[in-house]
Design a protein around this motif. Structure first.
Motif, PDB file in Angstrom:
ATOM      1  N   HIS A   1       0.838  -1.208   0.000  1.00  0.00           N
ATOM      2  CA  HIS A   1       0.000   0.000   0.000  1.00  0.00           C
ATOM      3  C   HIS A   1       0.868   1.252   0.000  1.00  0.00           C
ATOM      4  CE1 HIS A   1      -3.242   2.796   1.033  1.00  0.00           C
ATOM      5  NE2 HIS A   1      -4.071   1.824   0.653  1.00  0.00           N
ATOM      6  N   LYS A   2       0.406   2.278  -0.684  1.00  0.00           N
ATOM      7  CA  LYS A   2       1.178   3.513  -0.811  1.00  0.00           C
ATOM      8  C   LYS A   2       1.292   4.280   0.497  1.00  0.00           C
ATOM      9  CE  LYS A   2      -2.802   6.405  -2.126  1.00  0.00           C
ATOM     10  NZ  LYS A   2      -2.721   7.275  -0.944  1.00  0.00           N
ATOM     11  N   ALA A   3       0.367   4.064   1.419  1.00  0.00           N
ATOM     12  CA  ALA A   3       0.379   4.810   2.674  1.00  0.00           C
ATOM     13  C   ALA A   3       1.478   4.308   3.606  1.00  0.00           C
ATOM     14  CB  ALA A   3      -0.979   4.691   3.366  1.00  0.00           C
ATOM     15  N   SER A   4       1.972   5.198   4.448  1.00  0.00           N
ATOM     16  CA  SER A   4       2.843   4.748   5.529  1.00  0.00           C
ATOM     17  C   SER A   4       1.977   4.073   6.579  1.00  0.00           C
ATOM     18  CB  SER A   4       3.612   5.925   6.133  1.00  0.00           C
ATOM     19  OG  SER A   4       2.709   6.861   6.716  1.00  0.00           O
ATOM     20  N   VAL A   5       2.533   3.077   7.272  1.00  0.00           N
ATOM     21  CA  VAL A   5       1.752   2.269   8.198  1.00  0.00           C
ATOM     22  C   VAL A   5       2.347   2.361   9.603  1.00  0.00           C
ATOM     23  CG1 VAL A   5       0.916  -0.042   8.778  1.00  0.00           C
ATOM     24  CG2 VAL A   5       1.063   0.676   6.377  1.00  0.00           C
ATOM     25  N   VAL A   6       1.523   2.787  10.544  1.00  0.00           N
ATOM     26  CA  VAL A   6       1.894   2.765  11.955  1.00  0.00           C
ATOM     27  C   VAL A   6       1.078   1.665  12.615  1.00  0.00           C
ATOM     28  CG1 VAL A   6       1.943   4.015  14.148  1.00  0.00           C
ATOM     29  CG2 VAL A   6       2.406   5.226  11.995  1.00  0.00           C
ATOM     30  N   VAL A   7       1.753   0.661  13.160  1.00  0.00           N
ATOM     31  CA  VAL A   7       1.084  -0.432  13.860  1.00  0.00           C
ATOM     32  C   VAL A   7       1.098  -0.138  15.353  1.00  0.00           C
ATOM     33  CG1 VAL A   7       1.255  -2.862  14.517  1.00  0.00           C
ATOM     34  CG2 VAL A   7       1.582  -2.186  12.129  1.00  0.00           C
ATOM     35  N   ARG A   8      -0.040  -0.296  15.990  1.00  0.00           N
ATOM     36  CA  ARG A   8      -0.144  -0.138  17.438  1.00  0.00           C
ATOM     37  C   ARG A   8      -0.705  -1.430  18.032  1.00  0.00           C
ATOM     38  NH1 ARG A   8      -2.728   5.965  17.330  1.00  0.00           N
ATOM     39  NH2 ARG A   8      -0.763   7.046  16.881  1.00  0.00           N
ATOM     40  N   VAL A   9       0.118  -2.123  18.775  1.00  0.00           N
ATOM     41  CA  VAL A   9      -0.333  -3.326  19.472  1.00  0.00           C
ATOM     42  C   VAL A   9      -0.949  -2.881  20.785  1.00  0.00           C
ATOM     43  CG1 VAL A   9       0.334  -5.547  20.435  1.00  0.00           C
ATOM     44  CG2 VAL A   9       1.503  -4.659  18.399  1.00  0.00           C
ATOM     45  N   THR A  10      -2.263  -2.970  20.862  1.00  0.00           N
ATOM     46  CA  THR A  10      -2.967  -2.448  22.034  1.00  0.00           C
ATOM     47  C   THR A  10      -3.270  -3.512  23.077  1.00  0.00           C
ATOM     48  OG1 THR A  10      -5.112  -2.766  20.965  1.00  0.00           O
ATOM     49  CG2 THR A  10      -4.052  -0.619  20.670  1.00  0.00           C
ATOM     50  N   GLY A  11      -3.212  -4.777  22.672  1.00  0.00           N
ATOM     51  CA  GLY A  11      -3.495  -5.854  23.620  1.00  0.00           C
ATOM     52  C   GLY A  11      -2.586  -7.036  23.390  1.00  0.00           C
ATOM     53  N   LEU A  12      -2.780  -7.713  22.253  1.00  0.00           N
ATOM     54  CA  LEU A  12      -2.008  -8.920  21.936  1.00  0.00           C
ATOM     55  C   LEU A  12      -1.770  -8.993  20.433  1.00  0.00           C
ATOM     56  CD1 LEU A  12      -0.856 -11.741  22.713  1.00  0.00           C
ATOM     57  CD2 LEU A  12      -3.174 -12.640  22.426  1.00  0.00           C
ATOM     58  N   ALA A  13      -0.531  -9.248  20.060  1.00  0.00           N
ATOM     59  CA  ALA A  13      -0.197  -9.559  18.664  1.00  0.00           C
ATOM     60  C   ALA A  13       0.504 -10.905  18.689  1.00  0.00           C
ATOM     61  CB  ALA A  13       0.693  -8.495  18.048  1.00  0.00           C
ATOM     62  N   ALA A  14      -0.270 -11.960  18.537  1.00  0.00           N
ATOM     63  CA  ALA A  14       0.263 -13.316  18.648  1.00  0.00           C
ATOM     64  C   ALA A  14       0.205 -14.016  17.308  1.00  0.00           C
ATOM     65  CB  ALA A  14      -0.536 -14.118  19.686  1.00  0.00           C
ATOM     66  N   SER A  15       1.178 -14.898  17.087  1.00  0.00           N
ATOM     67  CA  SER A  15       1.111 -15.795  15.964  1.00  0.00           C
ATOM     68  C   SER A  15       1.021 -15.006  14.653  1.00  0.00           C
ATOM     69  CB  SER A  15      -0.079 -16.731  16.174  1.00  0.00           C
ATOM     70  OG  SER A  15      -0.035 -17.851  15.343  1.00  0.00           O
ATOM     71  N   ALA A  16       0.031 -15.272  13.806  1.00  0.00           N
ATOM     72  CA  ALA A  16      -0.098 -14.572  12.527  1.00  0.00           C
ATOM     73  C   ALA A  16      -0.257 -13.066  12.715  1.00  0.00           C
ATOM     74  CB  ALA A  16      -1.281 -15.135  11.744  1.00  0.00           C
ATOM     75  N   ALA A  17      -0.832 -12.648  13.823  1.00  0.00           N
ATOM     76  CA  ALA A  17      -0.991 -11.213  14.079  1.00  0.00           C
ATOM     77  C   ALA A  17       0.358 -10.538  14.309  1.00  0.00           C
ATOM     78  CB  ALA A  17      -1.909 -10.980  15.272  1.00  0.00           C
ATOM     79  N   SER A  18       1.311 -11.276  14.883  1.00  0.00           N
ATOM     80  CA  SER A  18       2.642 -10.693  15.070  1.00  0.00           C
ATOM     81  C   SER A  18       3.338 -10.523  13.725  1.00  0.00           C
ATOM     82  CB  SER A  18       3.491 -11.564  16.007  1.00  0.00           C
ATOM     83  OG  SER A  18       3.786 -12.824  15.428  1.00  0.00           O
ATOM     84  N   LEU A  19       3.069 -11.422  12.776  1.00  0.00           N
ATOM     85  CA  LEU A  19       3.604 -11.260  11.426  1.00  0.00           C
ATOM     86  C   LEU A  19       3.033 -10.012  10.775  1.00  0.00           C
ATOM     87  CD1 LEU A  19       5.131 -12.288   8.895  1.00  0.00           C
ATOM     88  CD2 LEU A  19       3.024 -13.490   8.283  1.00  0.00           C
ATOM     89  N   ILE A  20       1.724  -9.821  10.870  1.00  0.00           N
ATOM     90  CA  ILE A  20       1.087  -8.636  10.296  1.00  0.00           C
ATOM     91  C   ILE A  20       1.712  -7.370  10.857  1.00  0.00           C
ATOM     92  CG2 ILE A  20      -1.081  -7.338  10.203  1.00  0.00           C
ATOM     93  CD1 ILE A  20      -2.519 -10.089  10.119  1.00  0.00           C
ATOM     94  N   ALA A  21       2.008  -7.379  12.151  1.00  0.00           N
ATOM     95  CA  ALA A  21       2.606  -6.202  12.785  1.00  0.00           C
ATOM     96  C   ALA A  21       3.932  -5.824  12.151  1.00  0.00           C
ATOM     97  CB  ALA A  21       2.786  -6.450  14.281  1.00  0.00           C
ATOM     98  N   MET A  22       4.655  -6.819  11.612  1.00  0.00           N
ATOM     99  CA  MET A  22       5.968  -6.556  11.022  1.00  0.00           C
ATOM    100  C   MET A  22       5.889  -5.672   9.778  1.00  0.00           C
ATOM    101  SD  MET A  22       8.141  -8.074  13.064  1.00  0.00           S
ATOM    102  CE  MET A  22       6.992  -7.428  14.311  1.00  0.00           C
ATOM    103  N   ALA A  23       4.705  -5.468   9.220  1.00  0.00           N
ATOM    104  CA  ALA A  23       4.540  -4.629   8.036  1.00  0.00           C
ATOM    105  C   ALA A  23       4.548  -3.143   8.373  1.00  0.00           C
ATOM    106  CB  ALA A  23       3.237  -4.983   7.310  1.00  0.00           C
ATOM    107  N   GLY A  24       4.584  -2.800   9.636  1.00  0.00           N
ATOM    108  CA  GLY A  24       4.544  -1.393  10.021  1.00  0.00           C
ATOM    109  C   GLY A  24       5.846  -0.666   9.730  1.00  0.00           C
ATOM    110  N   ASP A  25       5.742   0.551   9.195  1.00  0.00           N
ATOM    111  CA  ASP A  25       6.915   1.420   9.105  1.00  0.00           C
ATOM    112  C   ASP A  25       7.370   1.784  10.520  1.00  0.00           C
ATOM    113  OD1 ASP A  25       7.156   1.985   6.145  1.00  0.00           O
ATOM    114  OD2 ASP A  25       5.081   2.571   6.475  1.00  0.00           O
TER     115      ASP A  25
END
Length: 264
Positions: free
Chosen positions: A96-120
Motif C-alpha cells: 500500500h502507498k500509505a505509511s503504516v503505523v502499527v499499534r499493538v494495544t493488547g495482543l499480537a500473537a502468531s499470525a498477528a505478530s507477522l502482520i505487525a511486522m509490516a509497520g513502518d
C-alpha cells in the motif's frame, strides 16, 4: 526512536492448490474490525482472529483498496489464526502507498505478530504482549501426506523467521529458537528485541489481551491466564461431535474440514 525502513520484499509461501482459497466475506459488528478515515489518517481496528473465523485476507484487502490517505494506523489485538491470510495481509500492507503505523494495544500473537511486522513504525502499549511460534496444522492421510505437510510447515517457519529477523535485526537462528520455544514478550521485551519501536500509554484496552481463548498455547504468561475470559473457539466447517456419538468416518470428515488450514 527513528522509524525502521519497511521491508521491501513480500513474503512468499507456496501452498497446494486450494489451501489459500478463501471466498467468504465476513461482516463484523462492534469494534472487531473497523475502518475509519479522518484528518488525513485512516485508522483500522483489527480485534479478532485472522482467517475464516475472523478477519480474512479478502476482507482486509477490500478495506485497504478503499483507503486513500497517506497514513494508516493499524490497531492490533489478535491471537492470530490462518498463516496464509496473515501472509496476504502482511504483503498487502507492504504494497500500500500509505505509511503504516502499527499499534499493538493488547495482543499480537502468531499470525498477528507477522502482520505487525509490516509497520513502518511499530508501537506497543505498556501492558500488551507479542508472541511468535512455529506454524501448526492438521493432516489426514498416509505417510506421504504427513511427510509433505511437515515439509511445508518447515518451509513456512523458515519464511516467517526470515521476516521477523529482517524487521527486528536479530539473527535468524535466534528467531527460530524463539519460534521453537513459543516465545511471549512483554511490551518492554518486544522493544528491546526489535519487534516494536516504542512503548505507548494505553488505558482504553487494559483487558483487551484477555478477551481470547489462549488455551491452545503452551507458554501463556501467568498474567494472561489469570485474567483470561472464556470466549468462543474457532469451529471447523464440519462440526466436531462428542466422542461418544462419533465413529471413524465422521471423525475423518471433521478433520478434513481443518485439513487445509495452517495456523500461526
Amino acid at each position: 526512536m527513528a522509524a525502521r525502513a519497511k521491508a521491501v520484499r513480500p513474503l512468499k509461501i507456496s501452498a497446494r492448490a486450494g489451501e489459500t482459497d478463501r471466498d467468504e466475506i465476513f461482516s463484523k459488528n462492534g469494534a472487531a474490525f473497523s475502518v475509519q478515515a479522518r484528518a488525513g489518517v485512516t485508522e483500522i481496528t483489527l480485534y479478532d482472529e485472522i482467517g475464516r473465523w475472523g478477519v480474512s485476507a479478502k476482507m482486509f484487502r477490500a478495506a485497504l483498496e478503499s483507503i486513500e490517505t497517506d497514513e494508516i494506523v493499524l490497531n492490533i489485538n489478535s491471537p492470530g489464526g490462518d498463516v496464509f491470510d496473515g501472509v496476504a495481509i502482511y504483503n498487502d500492507l507492504l504494497a500500500h502507498k500509505a505509511s503504516v503505523v502499527v499499534r499493538v494495544t493488547g495482543l499480537a500473537a502468531s499470525a498477528a505478530s507477522l502482520i505487525a511486522m509490516a509497520g513502518d513504525e511499530i508501537e506497543i502499549a505498556e501492558n500488551a504482549f507479542f508472541m511468535i511460534h512455529n506454524a501448526w496444522s492438521i493432516a489426514v492421510g498416509d505417510a506421504r501426506e504427513m511427510t509433505a505437510r511437515a515439509k511445508l510447515l518447515k518451509t513456512i517457519d523458515g519464511k516467517l523467521a526470515d521476516t521477523y529477523a529482517s524487521r527486528t535485526g536479530q539473527e535468524i537462528p535466534t528467531i527460530k529458537q524463539q519460534m521453537d520455544d513459543e516465545t511471549w514478550l512483554t511490551a518492554e521485551d518486544a522493544v528491546e528485541l526489535g519487534f516494536a519501536d516504542r512503548l505507548i500509554d494505553n488505558d482504553t484496552e487494559a483487558e483487551a489481551k484477555a478477551s481470547f481463548d489462549l488455551a491452545p498455547f503452551k507458554n501463556v504468561p501467568r498474567a494472561l491466564k489469570a485474567t483470561r475470559r472464556k470466549t468462543r473457539s474457532p469451529k471447523p466447517d464440519a462440526p466436531l461431535v462428542p466422542a461418544a456419538q462419533t465413529d471413524f468416518s465422521s471423525l475423518v470428515a471433521a478433520l478434513n474440514a481443518l485439513h487445509g488450514t495452517i495456523a500461526a
